[in-house]
Design an enzyme around this catalytic site. Structure first.
Site, PDB file in Angstrom:
ATOM      1  NE  ARG A  53      -0.458   1.695   3.619  1.00  0.00           N
ATOM      2  CZ  ARG A  53       0.671   2.394   3.712  1.00  0.00           C
ATOM      3  NH1 ARG A  53       1.855   1.800   3.866  1.00  0.00           N
ATOM      4  NH2 ARG A  53       0.658   3.709   3.647  1.00  0.00           N
ATOM      5  N   GLY A  54       0.217   2.407  -0.105  1.00  0.00           N
ATOM      6  CA  GLY A  54       0.956   3.655  -0.214  1.00  0.00           C
ATOM      7  C   GLY A  54       1.203   3.922  -1.689  1.00  0.00           C
ATOM      8  CB  ALA A  55       0.685   6.972  -3.716  1.00  0.00           C
ATOM      9  NE  ARG A  96      -6.299   1.117  -1.743  1.00  0.00           N
ATOM     10  CZ  ARG A  96      -5.688   1.656  -0.691  1.00  0.00           C
ATOM     11  NH1 ARG A  96      -4.408   1.483  -0.492  1.00  0.00           N
ATOM     12  NH2 ARG A  96      -6.356   2.388   0.182  1.00  0.00           N
ATOM     13  CD  GLN A 203      -3.476   2.877   6.896  1.00  0.00           C
ATOM     14  OE1 GLN A 203      -4.071   3.309   7.883  1.00  0.00           O
ATOM     15  NE2 GLN A 203      -4.096   2.645   5.758  1.00  0.00           N
ATOM     16  CG  ASP A 244      -2.966   8.020  -1.713  1.00  0.00           C
ATOM     17  OD1 ASP A 244      -2.810   8.452  -0.563  1.00  0.00           O
ATOM     18  OD2 ASP A 244      -2.737   6.849  -2.045  1.00  0.00           O
ATOM     19  CG  ASN A 254      -2.232  11.607   2.635  1.00  0.00           C
ATOM     20  OD1 ASN A 254      -1.747  10.655   2.043  1.00  0.00           O
ATOM     21  ND2 ASN A 254      -1.916  11.868   3.897  1.00  0.00           N
ATOM     22  CE  LYS A 255      -5.294   5.817   4.538  1.00  0.00           C
ATOM     23  NZ  LYS A 255      -6.311   4.963   3.863  1.00  0.00           N
TER      24      LYS A 255
HETATM   25  O1  MRU Z   1      -4.742   3.368   2.261  1.00  0.00           O
HETATM   26  P1  MRU Z   1      -3.260   3.532   2.210  1.00  0.00           P
HETATM   27  O2  MRU Z   1      -2.567   2.981   3.387  1.00  0.00           O
HETATM   28  O3  MRU Z   1      -2.675   3.043   0.904  1.00  0.00           O
HETATM   29  O4  MRU Z   1      -3.056   5.097   2.235  1.00  0.00           O
HETATM   30  C1  MRU Z   1      -1.782   5.613   2.073  1.00  0.00           C
HETATM   31  C2  MRU Z   1      -1.700   7.059   2.250  1.00  0.00           C
HETATM   32  O5  MRU Z   1      -2.664   7.758   2.389  1.00  0.00           O
HETATM   33  C3  MRU Z   1      -0.343   7.632   2.155  1.00  0.00           C
HETATM   34  O6  MRU Z   1      -0.233   8.772   2.945  1.00  0.00           O
HETATM   35  C4  MRU Z   1      -0.122   7.999   0.694  1.00  0.00           C
HETATM   36  O7  MRU Z   1      -0.270   6.883  -0.150  1.00  0.00           O
HETATM   37  C5  MRU Z   1       1.176   8.608   0.477  1.00  0.00           C
HETATM   38  S1  MRU Z   1       2.476   7.508   0.547  1.00  0.00           S
HETATM   39  C6  MRU Z   1       3.733   8.457  -0.087  1.00  0.00           C
END
Ligand code: MRU
Length: 355
Positions: A53-55, A96, A203, A244, A254-255
């Site tokens: 996970r994470g962009a 996603r 997270q 993201d 973002n989250k």
């Molecule tokens: O749902 P997730 O855990 O994939 O969400 C991730 C985030 O929101 C991160 O902050 C985002 O992807 C940036 S990572 C550089």
């Protein structure tokens, strides 16, 4: 000796070169375990359930995926290969919706195929491998550069608050929002870092604090509703978060909860920095209004992590995975190419186009 999370790539090609090796993030911090993904279903699921996970990490996974899947695509003709390639690409793209790095990486891989129209599939495969590994290596360099740029915005002894995980586990190494923290830590900055736990999937508590503690950074986990208090006390000099997707006007997805942190930061005069590789800037999305926000299953809110369900059975649940922080709340956007300040419509385009 115990495994240290910092010693492993979050995502890479497996040892036999025929799969993607990931750290299973759903098992952290309890266990450091690895998964090898080989089929499109395994890869789709791993992204969808947040094993990876994470962009940026999603982008690298998608790039490696298209190479790995190409190994078993039809070799009968270019047309057959390209058709199956397009099908697999569309399938993975549906795993996603919010992180633009997924479609960014898939398009880069597809470009290799389209740019070599008519080429024998067996000759395309090494080109796809080269492009996937380039995206993987670039992620490491880009995060390092974001770290250098971000580090210019803070000073020794600062308190930094972060939300979700934009750490090593959201990229191959370093992370984005944590890259300035890691580089500063190596250089004796002695930061004090506050990690929002980040409901509902935790997270911040499970991943970011785990990474930072493993690195020896002074780390404190707080519940999401405590950021106002720590900022009011003057314990936070800067907020660093990842993102993201950044729209052309600087609105940033973002989250979920990031926009609340931004509003609180503005209230207490704390600068709000978004750390983003330029691959996360989506100039084709004009504003945050157009960003598709993923909604996830209600039980993440009502049941997950609890010994027993914590909300009545028939209650309605709203569980968006991301929110959009208005550009007006963002002090600057830190990229690998430099730091963009408002007006973002101008500076983000300049940043993306910069060589
Ligand atoms: O749902 P997730 O855990 O994939 O969400 C991730 C985030 O929101 C991160 O902050 C985002 O992807 C940036 S990572 C550089």
């Amino acid at each position: 000796m115990e495994n240290n999370i910092l010693d492993f790539d979050t995502v890479c090609l497996s040892e036999d070169g025929e799969g993607i090796k990931i750290i299973d993030q759903t098992r952290l911090p309890g266990e450091i375990t690895f998964l090898t993904l080989k089929t499109d279903e395994e890869i789709w699921r791993a992204i969808n359930i947040l094993q990876v996970r994470g962009a940026p990490a999603i982008g690298v996974t998608a790039a490696l995926a298209m190479y790995v899947l190409s190994l078993s695509m039809p070799k009968t003709s270019y047309a057959d290969f390209a058709r199956v390639f397009a099908e697999k690409k569309a399938y993975l793209d549906s795993s996603r919706p919010t992180a633009v790095n997924l479609s960014w990486a898939l398009k880069k891989m597809e470009k290799v195929v389209l740019d070599h129209e008519g080429t024998d599939p067996s000759e395309l495969i090494p080109l796809l491998k080269e492009e996937a590994l380039r995206i993987y290596r670039e992620d490491i360099e880009v995060c390092h550069a974001i770290g250098e740029n971000g580090l210019t915005l803070v000073k020794k002894g600062d308190g930094i608050l972060t939300h979700c995980n934009a750490g090593k586990l959201c990229a191959v190494q370093y992370g984005t929002a944590t890259a300035p923290i890691y580089l500063g830590h190596e250089r004796g900055y002695n930061f004090r870092v506050f990690c929002d736990e980040t409901r509902p999937l935790l997270q911040g508590a499970r991943l970011t604090s785990f990474e930072l503690v493993s690195a020896g950074v002074d780390t404190t986990v707080i519940c999401d509703n405590m950021s106002g208090m720590v900022m009011k006390k003057g314990w936070v000099n800067a907020v660093f978060v990842g993102c993201d997707r950044v729209a052309a006007n600087g609105d940033t997805a973002n989250k979920i909860g990031t926009s609340v942190v931004a509003a609180v930061a503005k209230q207490y005069g704390v600068p709000m920095y978004i750390c983003a590789p330029t691959s996360t800037i989506d100039l084709s999305t004009p504003t945050g209004e157009e960003i598709v926000i993923e909604e996830r299953k209600p039980d993440e809110v009502t049941e997950m992590w609890y010994k027993e369900r914590m909300a009545p059975k028939n209650v309605k649940v709203f569980n968006p995975a991301f929110d959009v922080t208005d550009a007006s709340l963002i002090t600057a956007i830190v990229t690998e190419k430099g730091i963009a300040y408002p007006p973002y419509t101008k500076t983000l385009r300049e940043m993306v186009e910069k060589e």
